[in-house]
Design a protein around this motif. Structure first.
Motif, mmCIF file in Angstrom:
data_model
loop_
_atom_site.group_PDB
_atom_site.id
_atom_site.type_symbol
_atom_site.label_atom_id
_atom_site.label_comp_id
_atom_site.label_asym_id
_atom_site.label_seq_id
_atom_site.Cartn_x
_atom_site.Cartn_y
_atom_site.Cartn_z
ATOM 1 N N GLY A 99 0.624 -1.223 0.057
ATOM 2 C CA GLY A 99 -0.074 -0.076 0.018
ATOM 3 C C GLY A 99 0.748 1.105 -0.027
ATOM 4 O O GLY A 99 0.621 2.028 -0.965
ATOM 5 N N TRP A 100 1.818 1.118 0.899
ATOM 6 C CA TRP A 100 2.820 2.390 1.033
ATOM 7 C C TRP A 100 3.601 2.502 -0.438
ATOM 8 O O TRP A 100 4.050 3.719 -0.623
ATOM 9 C CB TRP A 100 3.405 2.505 2.276
ATOM 10 C CG TRP A 100 2.618 2.961 3.219
ATOM 11 C CD1 TRP A 100 2.037 2.137 4.300
ATOM 12 C CD2 TRP A 100 1.901 4.107 3.660
ATOM 13 N NE1 TRP A 100 1.184 2.956 5.098
ATOM 14 C CE2 TRP A 100 1.283 4.349 4.483
ATOM 15 C CE3 TRP A 100 2.285 5.393 2.808
ATOM 16 C CZ2 TRP A 100 0.467 5.270 5.203
ATOM 17 C CZ3 TRP A 100 1.612 6.444 3.319
ATOM 18 C CH2 TRP A 100 0.690 6.531 4.515
ATOM 19 N N MET A 101 3.986 1.457 -0.787
ATOM 20 C CA MET A 101 4.912 1.489 -2.078
ATOM 21 C C MET A 101 3.880 2.058 -3.210
ATOM 22 O O MET A 101 4.537 3.026 -3.903
ATOM 23 C CB MET A 101 5.439 0.034 -2.757
ATOM 24 C CG MET A 101 5.608 -0.224 -3.930
ATOM 25 S SD MET A 101 7.395 0.912 -4.014
ATOM 26 C CE MET A 101 8.564 -0.285 -3.796
ATOM 27 N N ILE A 102 2.456 2.020 -3.420
ATOM 28 C CA ILE A 102 1.826 2.329 -4.248
ATOM 29 C C ILE A 102 1.956 3.838 -3.926
ATOM 30 O O ILE A 102 2.083 4.613 -5.099
ATOM 31 C CB ILE A 102 0.306 2.056 -4.350
ATOM 32 C CG1 ILE A 102 0.326 0.554 -4.544
ATOM 33 C CG2 ILE A 102 -0.448 2.759 -5.396
ATOM 34 C CD1 ILE A 102 1.118 0.015 -5.490
ATOM 35 N N ILE A 103 1.642 4.565 -3.001
ATOM 36 C CA ILE A 103 1.756 5.860 -2.671
ATOM 37 C C ILE A 103 3.139 6.389 -2.946
ATOM 38 O O ILE A 103 3.150 7.459 -3.731
ATOM 39 C CB ILE A 103 1.624 6.007 -1.100
ATOM 40 C CG1 ILE A 103 -0.035 5.739 -0.927
ATOM 41 C CG2 ILE A 103 1.712 7.622 -1.008
ATOM 42 C CD1 ILE A 103 -1.086 6.554 -1.349
ATOM 43 N N PHE A 104 4.291 5.778 -2.790
ATOM 44 C CA PHE A 104 5.425 6.098 -3.083
ATOM 45 C C PHE A 104 5.759 6.231 -4.502
ATOM 46 O O PHE A 104 6.125 7.429 -5.117
ATOM 47 C CB PHE A 104 6.764 5.411 -2.433
ATOM 48 C CG PHE A 104 7.920 5.836 -2.789
ATOM 49 C CD1 PHE A 104 8.550 6.711 -2.077
ATOM 50 C CD2 PHE A 104 8.706 5.083 -3.790
ATOM 51 C CE1 PHE A 104 9.837 7.144 -2.422
ATOM 52 C CE2 PHE A 104 10.136 5.593 -3.929
ATOM 53 C CZ PHE A 104 10.599 6.783 -3.361
ATOM 54 N N LEU A 105 5.284 5.115 -5.235
ATOM 55 C CA LEU A 105 5.222 5.371 -6.705
ATOM 56 C C LEU A 105 4.502 6.543 -7.273
ATOM 57 O O LEU A 105 5.052 7.417 -8.071
ATOM 58 C CB LEU A 105 4.803 3.908 -7.246
ATOM 59 C CG LEU A 105 5.613 2.836 -7.179
ATOM 60 C CD1 LEU A 105 4.841 1.583 -7.592
ATOM 61 C CD2 LEU A 105 6.979 2.823 -7.883
ATOM 62 N N ILE A 147 11.530 -2.969 -7.406
ATOM 63 C CA ILE A 147 11.240 -3.463 -6.265
ATOM 64 C C ILE A 147 9.423 -4.111 -6.154
ATOM 65 O O ILE A 147 9.253 -5.084 -5.946
ATOM 66 C CB ILE A 147 11.385 -2.654 -4.895
ATOM 67 C CG1 ILE A 147 12.948 -2.392 -4.760
ATOM 68 C CG2 ILE A 147 10.709 -3.306 -3.697
ATOM 69 C CD1 ILE A 147 13.248 -1.389 -3.970
ATOM 70 N N HIS A 148 8.834 -3.142 -6.759
ATOM 71 C CA HIS A 148 7.232 -3.349 -6.800
ATOM 72 C C HIS A 148 7.169 -4.724 -7.678
ATOM 73 O O HIS A 148 6.310 -5.392 -7.177
ATOM 74 C CB HIS A 148 6.531 -2.060 -7.670
ATOM 75 C CG HIS A 148 5.167 -2.563 -7.794
ATOM 76 N ND1 HIS A 148 4.129 -2.741 -6.985
ATOM 77 C CD2 HIS A 148 5.013 -2.542 -8.940
ATOM 78 C CE1 HIS A 148 3.006 -2.761 -7.418
ATOM 79 N NE2 HIS A 148 3.237 -2.786 -8.960
ATOM 80 N N ILE A 149 7.829 -4.908 -8.801
ATOM 81 C CA ILE A 149 7.388 -5.984 -9.595
ATOM 82 C C ILE A 149 8.057 -7.385 -8.824
ATOM 83 O O ILE A 149 7.254 -8.355 -8.801
ATOM 84 C CB ILE A 149 8.551 -5.732 -10.997
ATOM 85 C CG1 ILE A 149 7.848 -4.781 -11.501
ATOM 86 C CG2 ILE A 149 8.551 -7.232 -11.776
ATOM 87 C CD1 ILE A 149 8.606 -4.280 -12.871
ATOM 88 N N ILE A 150 9.147 -7.070 -8.309
ATOM 89 C CA ILE A 150 9.710 -8.386 -7.546
ATOM 90 C C ILE A 150 8.666 -8.593 -6.298
ATOM 91 O O ILE A 150 8.448 -9.862 -5.945
ATOM 92 C CB ILE A 150 11.095 -8.004 -6.975
ATOM 93 C CG1 ILE A 150 12.046 -7.974 -7.768
ATOM 94 C CG2 ILE A 150 11.727 -9.067 -5.817
ATOM 95 C CD1 ILE A 150 13.457 -7.341 -7.602
#
Length: 176
Positions: A99-105, A147-150
């Motif tokens: 969830g936080w990765m999506i916000i970061f992207l 990182i998201h893909i992995i």
């Protein structure tokens, strides 16, 4: 003994999926195909930023699983998730880190749009620090995308389902 297939639930609505794949295309083309400063590069950047702004709206008013309140976790939840990583539970939508990765992207996309816009203004045209910032954010975005893909592939294995395919058709196995 007959194996029962898992119940599937519609998690990613059409807007979320179009948003996701539009960003994939825009980021890929802008990083690998278009020339910096050319009109296609700028247009793709603004399309990506426009979709991020629309996604922010959708995060408050969209379908249930698209809403931030469903998948943005507190720091306490993130630390608990990390502490219990080997025995972690499966989430119907995004896990606390995802969830936080999506916000970061999305933040990176907005940062690129702002710095890209700044480079075209009279005040900042030719300013080296703005160009460096734009390149720096671009490199950070590409690292975060990797990182998201992995992470998506790793979680697909953990959850025993294809999350990438889920982002195409919208369905995910129901979590008990």
């Amino acid at each position: 003994m007959e194996m029962k297939s898992p119940e599937r639930i519609y998690v990613w609505d059409i807007f979320v999926r179009v948003f996701h794949w539009t960003l994939v295309i825009c980021v890929f083309l802008n990083f690998w195909v278009t020339e910096e400063g050319d009109t296609p590069h700028e247009v793709l950047g603004y399309i990506a930023a426009g979709f991020v702004v629309a996604r922010l709206f959708w995060g408050f008013f969209g379908s249930p699983y698209a809403r931030f309140k469903i998948w943005l976790a507190s720091p306490k939840s993130i630390f608990s998730y990390l502490r219990n990583f080997k025995t972690r539970k499966t989430y119907q939508s995004h896990n606390p880190i995802a969830g936080w990765m999506i916000i970061f992207l999305m933040s990176c996309i907005i940062g690129l749009a702002v710095s890209g816009f700044m480079m075209g203004t009279d005040k900042y045209f030719g300013e080296e620090w703005v160009e460096e910032l734009h390149h720096w954010i671009s490199d950070i975005l590409m690292g975060a995308v990797a990182i998201h893909i992995i992470g998506a592939l790793y979680e697909s294995r953990h959850e025993k389902q294809n999350l990438v395919a889920g982002m195409v058709h919208g369905y995910k196995n129901k979590v008990d």
